[in-house]
Design a protein around this motif. Structure first.
Motif, PDB file in Angstrom:
ATOM      1  N   ALA A  33       9.384 -12.039  20.303  1.00  0.00           N
ATOM      2  CA  ALA A  33       9.967 -10.922  19.568  1.00  0.00           C
ATOM      3  C   ALA A  33      10.219 -11.292  18.118  1.00  0.00           C
ATOM      4  O   ALA A  33      10.026 -10.500  17.207  1.00  0.00           O
ATOM      5  CB  ALA A  33      11.281 -10.478  20.233  1.00  0.00           C
ATOM      6  N   ALA A  34      10.662 -12.550  17.917  1.00  0.00           N
ATOM      7  CA  ALA A  34      10.974 -12.978  16.552  1.00  0.00           C
ATOM      8  C   ALA A  34       9.731 -13.107  15.697  1.00  0.00           C
ATOM      9  O   ALA A  34       9.782 -12.973  14.485  1.00  0.00           O
ATOM     10  CB  ALA A  34      11.726 -14.314  16.596  1.00  0.00           C
ATOM     11  N   THR A  35       8.582 -13.394  16.344  1.00  0.00           N
ATOM     12  CA  THR A  35       7.357 -13.607  15.581  1.00  0.00           C
ATOM     13  C   THR A  35       6.475 -12.369  15.537  1.00  0.00           C
ATOM     14  O   THR A  35       5.418 -12.389  14.919  1.00  0.00           O
ATOM     15  CB  THR A  35       6.556 -14.773  16.180  1.00  0.00           C
ATOM     16  N   THR A  36       6.863 -11.278  16.189  1.00  0.00           N
ATOM     17  CA  THR A  36       6.076 -10.053  16.142  1.00  0.00           C
ATOM     18  C   THR A  36       6.192  -9.425  14.763  1.00  0.00           C
ATOM     19  O   THR A  36       7.306  -9.191  14.277  1.00  0.00           O
ATOM     20  CB  THR A  36       6.581  -9.052  17.197  1.00  0.00           C
ATOM     21  N   PRO A  37       5.085  -9.164  14.097  1.00  0.00           N
ATOM     22  CA  PRO A  37       5.158  -8.566  12.762  1.00  0.00           C
ATOM     23  C   PRO A  37       5.883  -7.230  12.795  1.00  0.00           C
ATOM     24  O   PRO A  37       5.674  -6.423  13.707  1.00  0.00           O
ATOM     25  CB  PRO A  37       3.683  -8.385  12.371  1.00  0.00           C
ATOM     26  N   PRO A  38       6.766  -6.966  11.830  1.00  0.00           N
ATOM     27  CA  PRO A  38       7.511  -5.705  11.843  1.00  0.00           C
ATOM     28  C   PRO A  38       6.645  -4.505  11.496  1.00  0.00           C
ATOM     29  O   PRO A  38       7.066  -3.374  11.700  1.00  0.00           O
ATOM     30  CB  PRO A  38       8.587  -5.923  10.775  1.00  0.00           C
ATOM     31  N   GLY A  39       5.446  -4.715  10.984  1.00  0.00           N
ATOM     32  CA  GLY A  39       4.605  -3.584  10.636  1.00  0.00           C
ATOM     33  C   GLY A  39       3.527  -3.982   9.657  1.00  0.00           C
ATOM     34  O   GLY A  39       3.355  -5.156   9.327  1.00  0.00           O
ATOM     35  N   ARG A  40       2.787  -2.967   9.177  1.00  0.00           N
ATOM     36  CA  ARG A  40       1.674  -3.205   8.276  1.00  0.00           C
ATOM     37  C   ARG A  40       1.816  -2.301   7.061  1.00  0.00           C
ATOM     38  O   ARG A  40       2.057  -1.093   7.197  1.00  0.00           O
ATOM     39  CB  ARG A  40       0.350  -2.932   9.001  1.00  0.00           C
ATOM     40  N   VAL A  41       1.646  -2.886   5.874  1.00  0.00           N
ATOM     41  CA  VAL A  41       1.750  -2.149   4.614  1.00  0.00           C
ATOM     42  C   VAL A  41       0.487  -2.413   3.806  1.00  0.00           C
ATOM     43  O   VAL A  41       0.006  -3.551   3.740  1.00  0.00           O
ATOM     44  CB  VAL A  41       2.995  -2.582   3.807  1.00  0.00           C
ATOM     45  N   THR A  42      -0.049  -1.361   3.186  1.00  0.00           N
ATOM     46  CA  THR A  42      -1.214  -1.493   2.314  1.00  0.00           C
ATOM     47  C   THR A  42      -0.794  -1.212   0.878  1.00  0.00           C
ATOM     48  O   THR A  42      -0.078  -0.240   0.605  1.00  0.00           O
ATOM     49  CB  THR A  42      -2.333  -0.519   2.727  1.00  0.00           C
ATOM     50  N   LEU A  43      -1.239  -2.086  -0.039  1.00  0.00           N
ATOM     51  CA  LEU A  43      -0.956  -1.939  -1.471  1.00  0.00           C
ATOM     52  C   LEU A  43      -2.257  -1.613  -2.194  1.00  0.00           C
ATOM     53  O   LEU A  43      -3.286  -2.256  -1.949  1.00  0.00           O
ATOM     54  CB  LEU A  43      -0.367  -3.228  -2.031  1.00  0.00           C
ATOM     55  N   LEU A  50      -9.236   6.298   2.128  1.00  0.00           N
ATOM     56  CA  LEU A  50      -8.779   6.560   3.490  1.00  0.00           C
ATOM     57  C   LEU A  50      -9.492   5.670   4.489  1.00  0.00           C
ATOM     58  O   LEU A  50      -8.877   5.132   5.425  1.00  0.00           O
ATOM     59  CB  LEU A  50      -9.016   8.042   3.822  1.00  0.00           C
ATOM     60  N   ARG A  51     -10.806   5.476   4.310  1.00  0.00           N
ATOM     61  CA  ARG A  51     -11.556   4.608   5.221  1.00  0.00           C
ATOM     62  C   ARG A  51     -11.134   3.146   5.101  1.00  0.00           C
ATOM     63  O   ARG A  51     -11.252   2.378   6.050  1.00  0.00           O
ATOM     64  CB  ARG A  51     -13.064   4.724   4.951  1.00  0.00           C
ATOM     65  N   ALA A  52     -10.648   2.770   3.929  1.00  0.00           N
ATOM     66  CA  ALA A  52     -10.268   1.373   3.718  1.00  0.00           C
ATOM     67  C   ALA A  52      -8.965   1.007   4.413  1.00  0.00           C
ATOM     68  O   ALA A  52      -8.724  -0.163   4.713  1.00  0.00           O
ATOM     69  CB  ALA A  52     -10.148   1.091   2.212  1.00  0.00           C
ATOM     70  N   LEU A  53      -8.105   1.990   4.673  1.00  0.00           N
ATOM     71  CA  LEU A  53      -6.799   1.688   5.257  1.00  0.00           C
ATOM     72  C   LEU A  53      -6.966   1.164   6.674  1.00  0.00           C
ATOM     73  O   LEU A  53      -7.562   1.837   7.524  1.00  0.00           O
ATOM     74  CB  LEU A  53      -5.915   2.936   5.258  1.00  0.00           C
ATOM     75  N   PRO A  54      -6.450  -0.018   6.976  1.00  0.00           N
ATOM     76  CA  PRO A  54      -6.618  -0.592   8.320  1.00  0.00           C
ATOM     77  C   PRO A  54      -5.825   0.185   9.361  1.00  0.00           C
ATOM     78  O   PRO A  54      -4.795   0.801   9.054  1.00  0.00           O
ATOM     79  CB  PRO A  54      -6.065  -2.017   8.171  1.00  0.00           C
ATOM     80  N   PRO A  55      -6.279   0.167  10.608  1.00  0.00           N
ATOM     81  CA  PRO A  55      -5.492   0.773  11.688  1.00  0.00           C
ATOM     82  C   PRO A  55      -4.106   0.129  11.760  1.00  0.00           C
ATOM     83  O   PRO A  55      -3.956  -1.071  11.556  1.00  0.00           O
ATOM     84  CB  PRO A  55      -6.320   0.463  12.939  1.00  0.00           C
ATOM     85  N   GLY A  56      -3.121   0.931  12.047  1.00  0.00           N
ATOM     86  CA  GLY A  56      -1.763   0.421  12.153  1.00  0.00           C
ATOM     87  C   GLY A  56      -0.995   0.416  10.855  1.00  0.00           C
ATOM     88  O   GLY A  56       0.177   0.003  10.830  1.00  0.00           O
TER      89      GLY A  56
END
Length: 467
Positions: free
Chosen positions: A28-38, A126-132
């Motif tokens: 749980a501690a090592t699960t990434p909290p999410g994904r952000v694209t810049l 839009l196509r470049a944005l990774p799933p999640g």
């Protein structure tokens, strides 16, 4: 003490050994909290620099971070042409950039080609944005325009944030469809609201943590490392990654006024660096150790008001704006002055007394304290923490707006659309018509066009940079 329990296959509880509990907690501690694209743009170094620092902070908090350059996502490989045209315009025809900047602030017009270019970039982004992907952050106005349109259409269903890298906010920064605008100070926040931004949050600037105040020992070591005078006052003159503006004139004025010894960073403009060295001035090209050079200096003189100014504030270096480049250089100088974090020297006669006051007088400590206070103003963790909060909380979905109706959504959208058109089209067009090798540039653009890239579904999916 009873053992912790988990539900078994039949709904009953069964004891779980302590090592299993520890392993579960570790996962749980090592699960990434999410994904952000810049999404930034390599026009100069400021937009990319802000994106890089935001990415570093988000990754340190456990996020998976993807970074893209909007210029790489333009159709028909036009990104390089836009970049070259913008650079040539700043170097060869700065008056043209000032005219474009001023006219677009007044909602000047743009052409259908630029609108088509930005619209074509939407599908590629839009196509470049990774799933999640849970949130998308722009550090460049053109990217905000593209992402805002995707939100308005309902094709992008996660929050979009714009991080305002400058202290002055051109209307192009405020794109309808962007959920949150993040500002470094109340001055740019007020300008963003005046341009129509609904949700603006003041959360401080970003700068690489290497930029921090240095002590006397660091000052001496830095001067020795760069071969600079050990005891003379030093004025660090910066002109962005491209070394644009009247840099040589300012360097000579600094030397001749006698307030400080000029030390010039020319970025990638090696020709300028060589010219200044021939003048007997301490000059450098691209410098990797800018924190050390700031520790060696007594004052920073700048002409654009971008990321380097924020880095100087973080390093505890007082800042003066002088002979600024047109457009955003002038408006940033005014905004920094209004915020009380930098001094805008408008008259050459003021140069020596202002620098003397910043180096040895009471003005220096006041401006130094104001700059450092920017980084302590937000007790909640700064822009990266605000991005994380928006990512986790989410925002209500936009009601999709058909593309044909966008032109009737009011004057604010007309302003931002016209601005995008003028800036993008003129970056290429003016660069071509005002340079001696304009025909050569047009030839290279023609050979670089790949019309297949304009067709839906064509073109490789960019891989991006992962942190």
């Amino acid at each position: 003490m009873p053992q912790p329990a988990l539900f078994g296959s039949a709904g009953r509880t069964a004891p779980v050994p302590a090592p299993a509990v520890a392993a579960a907690r570790s996962r749980a501690a090592t699960t990434p909290p999410g994904r952000v694209t810049l999404v930034s743009a390599s026009l100069g170094a400021g937009h990319d620099g802000a994106a890089a620092e935001l990415a570093r902070r988000l990754a340190a908090d456990g996020f998976v971070v993807d970074r893209y350059d909007l210029l790489d996502l333009l159709p028909a490989r036009l990104g390089r042409a836009v970049k070259d045209g913008y650079h040539r315009m700043l170097v060869r025809a700065p008056w043209a950039y000032q005219r474009i900047y001023s006219s677009t602030e007044r909602a000047g017009g743009g052409g259908p080609m630029a609108r088509a270019l930005l619209h074509a970039a939407e599908d590629r982004v839009l196509r470049a944005l990774p799933p999640g992907t849970g949130a998308v952050v722009s550090t460049y106005p053109g990217a905000s325009r593209v992402l805002g349109n995707l939100r308005l259409d309902g094709r992008l269903t996660v929050p979009v944030l714009t991080y305002l890298t400058d202290f002055s906010v051109h209307p192009l920064w405020v794109a309808e469809g962007v959920d949150v605008h993040l500002a470094a100070h109340a001055v740019p926040a007020a300008q963003a609201r005046a341009a129509g931004a609904a949700d603006v949050r003041v959360c401080g600037p970003v700068a690489d943590p290497r930029f921090r105040p240095g002590g006397p020992g660091e000052r001496s070591r830095a001067r020795a490392r760069f071969g600079l005078p050990a005891h003379a006052p030093l004025a660090l003159l910066v002109a962005g990654s491209w070394g644009v503006g009247p840099v040589r004139q300012v360097a000579l004025e600094l030397r001749d006024c006698g307030a400080a010894v000029p030390v010039v960073v020319c970025g990638r403009n090696e020709a300028l660096a060589g010219q200044l060295r021939a003048d007997g001035i301490h000059a450098y090209g691209w410098v990797d150790d800018m924190p050390g050079l700031m520790h060696a200096a007594d004052v920073l003189v700048q002409n654009a008001g971008g990321l380097t100014s924020l880095e100087a504030f973080a390093a505890g270096l007082p800042v003066a704006s002088y002979r600024c480049i047109p457009g955003h250089g002038l408006t940033n100088a005014a905004a920094l002055d209004a915020a009380g974090v930098a001094v805008w020297v408008r008259d050459p006669a003021e140069l020596k007394p202002v620098l003397t006051d910043l180096i040895d007088g009471p003005l220096g400590p006041r401006r130094r304290a104001a700059g450092l206070a920017l980084f302590a103003a937000d007790p909640d963790g700064g822009p990266a923490a605000e991005i994380a909060r928006v990512h986790h909380s989410g925002l209500p979905s936009w009601t999709p707006v058909p593309a044909g109706r966008r032109t009737r959504r009011g004057s604010r959208l007309a302003v931002t659309t016209a601005t995008a058109c003028a800036v993008w089209a003129s970056a290429v067009g003016t660069g071509v018509v005002t340079t001696p090798d304009g025909p050569g540039l047009m030839h290279s653009i023609g050979h670089g066009l790949d019309l297949d890239d304009l067709a839906p579904g064509h073109g490789p999916r960019p891989e991006g940079h992962h942190s």
